[in-house]
Structure formats: structure tokens, C-alpha cells
Design a protein around this motif. Structure first.
Motif, mmCIF file in Angstrom:
data_model
loop_
_atom_site.group_PDB
_atom_site.id
_atom_site.type_symbol
_atom_site.label_atom_id
_atom_site.label_comp_id
_atom_site.label_asym_id
_atom_site.label_seq_id
_atom_site.Cartn_x
_atom_site.Cartn_y
_atom_site.Cartn_z
ATOM 1 N N ARG A 65 34.639 80.678 62.710
ATOM 2 C CA ARG A 65 34.832 81.929 63.440
ATOM 3 C C ARG A 65 34.569 83.140 62.539
ATOM 4 N N LEU A 66 34.935 83.024 61.266
ATOM 5 C CA LEU A 66 34.716 84.117 60.308
ATOM 6 C C LEU A 66 33.262 84.209 59.845
ATOM 7 N N GLY A 67 32.450 83.219 60.198
ATOM 8 C CA GLY A 67 31.040 83.241 59.815
ATOM 9 C C GLY A 67 30.714 82.400 58.600
ATOM 10 N N PHE A 68 31.619 81.522 58.207
ATOM 11 C CA PHE A 68 31.403 80.666 57.042
ATOM 12 C C PHE A 68 30.311 79.651 57.346
ATOM 13 N N SER A 69 29.430 79.400 56.373
ATOM 14 C CA SER A 69 28.353 78.433 56.530
ATOM 15 C C SER A 69 28.567 77.287 55.546
ATOM 16 N N PHE A 70 28.917 76.119 56.053
ATOM 17 C CA PHE A 70 29.223 74.963 55.207
ATOM 18 C C PHE A 70 27.989 74.381 54.522
ATOM 19 N N ASP A 71 26.810 74.776 54.937
ATOM 20 C CA ASP A 71 25.571 74.257 54.342
ATOM 21 C C ASP A 71 25.206 74.945 53.029
ATOM 22 N N TYR A 72 25.887 76.033 52.686
ATOM 23 C CA TYR A 72 25.524 76.814 51.502
ATOM 24 C C TYR A 72 26.693 76.878 50.528
ATOM 25 N N TYR A 73 26.462 76.446 49.292
ATOM 26 C CA TYR A 73 27.457 76.503 48.224
ATOM 27 C C TYR A 73 26.706 76.503 46.895
ATOM 28 N N THR A 74 27.391 76.883 45.826
ATOM 29 C CA THR A 74 26.719 77.006 44.535
ATOM 30 C C THR A 74 26.924 75.815 43.617
ATOM 31 N N GLN A 75 28.073 75.131 43.718
ATOM 32 C CA GLN A 75 28.357 73.975 42.869
ATOM 33 C C GLN A 75 29.138 72.940 43.668
ATOM 34 N N VAL A 76 28.999 71.695 43.236
ATOM 35 C CA VAL A 76 29.790 70.601 43.801
ATOM 36 C C VAL A 76 30.388 69.835 42.637
ATOM 37 N N SER A 77 31.683 69.543 42.733
ATOM 38 C CA SER A 77 32.352 68.735 41.719
ATOM 39 C C SER A 77 33.341 67.834 42.433
ATOM 40 N N GLY A 78 33.015 66.554 42.487
ATOM 41 C CA GLY A 78 33.856 65.611 43.223
ATOM 42 C C GLY A 78 33.907 66.032 44.680
ATOM 43 N N PRO A 79 35.104 66.130 45.245
ATOM 44 C CA PRO A 79 35.213 66.528 46.654
ATOM 45 C C PRO A 79 35.115 68.039 46.861
#
Length: 134
Positions: A89-103
Motif C-alpha cells: 500500500r505504501l508503494g514498496f517494491s519487493f523486486d528491488y533491493y541492494t543486498q541479500v544476506s541469508g533471509p
């Protein structure tokens, strides 16, 4: 006024298309002057830069949403979590992130991980401190 006719040895500016004066500068020049050279390279970069700007805008929006949720939870002295529905609802896009570490997935300094209930996301802060704990 004298008109210069092109022959097979005439080179043309890659930006404006005008014939390049063969007596001026190097023989294998690609541009008639520095202005055309600069404009040509700016034109090429514009396409790449547009996509980078679009992605950075999405990442920054995700960062701001996570930051706001985290800071609000600190202020209210509650665990930092939010429902997935509210993030959308706030406009967050789960497809875009800068780093992944474990979960954990991070947008720069703020991250998220599924909470105890899969419908909620736990918000964390500090990429380096989280990664060292894993």
C-alpha cells in the motif's frame, strides 16, 4: 561562398553530420569540435542513465519506507514490523533491493525478513551488524 563537396576521404561528424575539416587536428577525428564530441557522448549515456535513475528511485523509495517504519517503531517502543499488505500500500517494491544476506534483503542500510507470521515483515537496521550475526 564556397561549398565543400564530399569525396571518399571525407569524414563526417558523428553528432551533427557535417564534414570534418581534414586540415584541423588529427586525421582520424570523429567529431568536428569538442562540443559535438561532448553532446554525442551525453546522448549515448542518457539511455543508460535513465534506467539507472529509474531503479535508484525505486530503491530509494523502498529505503524511505523501511526507514519510516523502523523509526516509528523505535519512537513507539514496539518491534519493527509491518504487514506485507501495508508495504504494498505504501508503494514498496519487493523486486528491488541492494543486498541479500541469508533471509535478509536490504535497501542500503535498512532491511527486512519474514517475521513469525509470514504476513508480516520484520524491519532491521544496519547491514554490517546483521551480516556479522549470521
Amino acid at each position: 561562398m564556397e561549398i565543400e563537396l564530399a569525396n571518399e576521404n571525407t569524414h563526417f561528424c558523428l553528432f551533427c553530420g557535417k564534414p570534418i575539416n581534414p586540415t584541423k587536428g588529427r586525421e582520424n577525428r570523429k567529431y568536428c569540435d569538442d562540443i559535438c564530441k561532448s553532446r554525442y557522448h551525453n546522448m549515448l549515456r542518457r539511455g543508460i542513465d535513465g534506467e539507472i535513475k529509474r531503479i535508484n528511485k525505486i530503491l530509494y523509495k523502498n529505503f524511505e519506507i523501511l526507514k519510516e517504519v523502523y523509526e516509528r517503531s523505535v519512537k513507539e517502543k514496539e518491534p519493527a514490523s509491518i504487514s506485507i499488505t501495508d508495504l504494498y500500500r505504501l508503494g514498496f517494491s519487493f523486486d528491488y533491493y541492494t543486498q541479500v544476506s541469508g533471509p535478509y534483503k536490504f535497501c542500503y542500510y535498512y532491511g527486512y525478513v519474514p517475521g513469525n507470521n509470514e504476513k508480516y515483515m520484520k524491519i532491521v537496521v544496519g547491514f554490517d551488524s546483521i551480516v556479522k550475526k549470521i
